[in-house]
Design an enzyme around this catalytic site. Structure first.
Site, mmCIF file in Angstrom:
data_model
loop_
_atom_site.group_PDB
_atom_site.id
_atom_site.type_symbol
_atom_site.label_atom_id
_atom_site.label_comp_id
_atom_site.label_asym_id
_atom_site.label_seq_id
_atom_site.Cartn_x
_atom_site.Cartn_y
_atom_site.Cartn_z
ATOM 1 C CE LYS A 79 -4.053 -2.184 2.027
ATOM 2 N NZ LYS A 79 -5.118 -2.121 3.030
ATOM 3 C CG ASP A 115 -7.947 0.222 3.374
ATOM 4 O OD1 ASP A 115 -8.704 -0.556 2.764
ATOM 5 O OD2 ASP A 115 -6.706 0.134 3.326
#
Ligand code: ATR
Length: 285
Positions: A79, A115
């Site tokens: 990420k 997220d």
């Protein structure tokens, strides 16, 4: 007289292509989630799982996007690299310093982080947790925690306490967001004892098969316990929560909600998530 000729269209050649990139990746539920969204919205896309070598994320992602891929979700451990790869990034990605979403638009790679929005949507919409005015304990101060601090603070909790094994790391994370709300830091063994409404596990302890020892203070107030992991990785934390009389949820809903947010950013329509979460829980997806 024959009507106008329709162009011959083979969906296999015209479907927009997306992927989830990670290592490992075979366990990923994302292809099944996006296949459900595609069916629900009658908007067929191709969504595959791509394994990138641990030292080869950028070349796999670039090759996919250069070859016509419209976008990618990115999972562990890439990420941060995904964020660094992009030409432009959203405020959410910059605040998290990490991206789970890439899109190719006008020849540029854009990064976002869905997220935090996924966590907040699951808590607020699916689990009915009122975050405004809530006392929240966030356990962990790594990448997963960093991605959700700002979205949680944006809901205006009474306070957000970040507790971490390495207290200095919790302190650094709290300092980074100090201007955005009531955020505090402490060591795991110094969690304040005045009670929480919500305890979120953002550590990687159980994914590494290690115990996460939380003091009694974490459970005071009979909080909802939420593990950002799902499946077997969430079980030890959920079992500890139940043993303390707390309600508990794993992060499956967060996974589906972050996917829905990704779909919305790519395709402009918001899939309904409840039926997808239910199907995954029933093992039917
Ligand atoms: P991620 O990107 O998954 O968050 P990370 O950046 O390595 O991964 O962070 C892992 C988090 O889990 C950290 O908060 C880590 O605590 P430390 O900063 O003290 O290392 C936490 N963690 C991992 N294993 C743990 C364990 N056995 N007990 C408590 N916390 C643990």
């Amino acid at each position: 007289m024959a009507g106008p000729r329709r162009p011959c269209r083979n969906p296999a050649f015209s479907m927009d292509r997306y992927a989830v990139i990670g290592n490992p990746i075979s366990h990923s539920l994302s292809p099944r989630i996006h296949a459900r969204f595609a069916a629900q919205l009658d908007d067929p896309v191709e969504y595959t799982a791509l394994l990138a070598p641990l030292d080869g994320f950028a070349s796999v992602a670039r090759a996919f996007l250069d070859d016509g891929g419209r976008g990618a979700n990115v999972t562990l451990p890439f990420k941060i690299e995904a964020f660094e790869l992009a030409h432009v990034s959203s405020r959410r990605a910059r605040e998290a310093g990490a991206a789970n979403f890439l899109a190719r638009r006008d020849g540029r790679i854009e990064a976002d982080n869905t997220d935090g929005a996924g966590l907040v949507a699951d808590l607020a919409r699916n689990l009915g947790v009122g975050l405004r005015g809530a006392r929240i304990l966030l356990v962990g101060a790594g990448g997963a925690a960093r991605g959700v601090v700002m979205p949680l603070l944006a809901e205006r909790p009474a306070r957000l306490v970040i507790a971490n094994r390495d207290a200095a790391r919790a302190g650094a994370l709290a300092a980074r967001f100090a201007a955005q709300g009531a955020v505090h830091a402490c060591a795991l063994d110094a969690i304040p004892a005045d009670g929480f409404d919500l305890v979120v596990n953002a550590t990687s302890a159980s994914t590494k098969g290690e115990p996460l020892a939380l003091p009694e203070a974490a459970w005071r107030g009979a909080p909802l316990a939420y593990d950002m992991a799902y499946g077997p990785a969430a079980r030890p934390f959920l079992a500890a929560a139940h043993a303390h009389g707390a309600r508990a949820s794993d992060g499956l809903g967060m996974l589906v909600e972050q996917a829905a947010e990704s779909w919305f950013l790519w395709r402009g329509r918001r899939p309904a998530t409840g039926e997808v979460i239910a199907a995954l829980r029933a093992g039917a997806a």
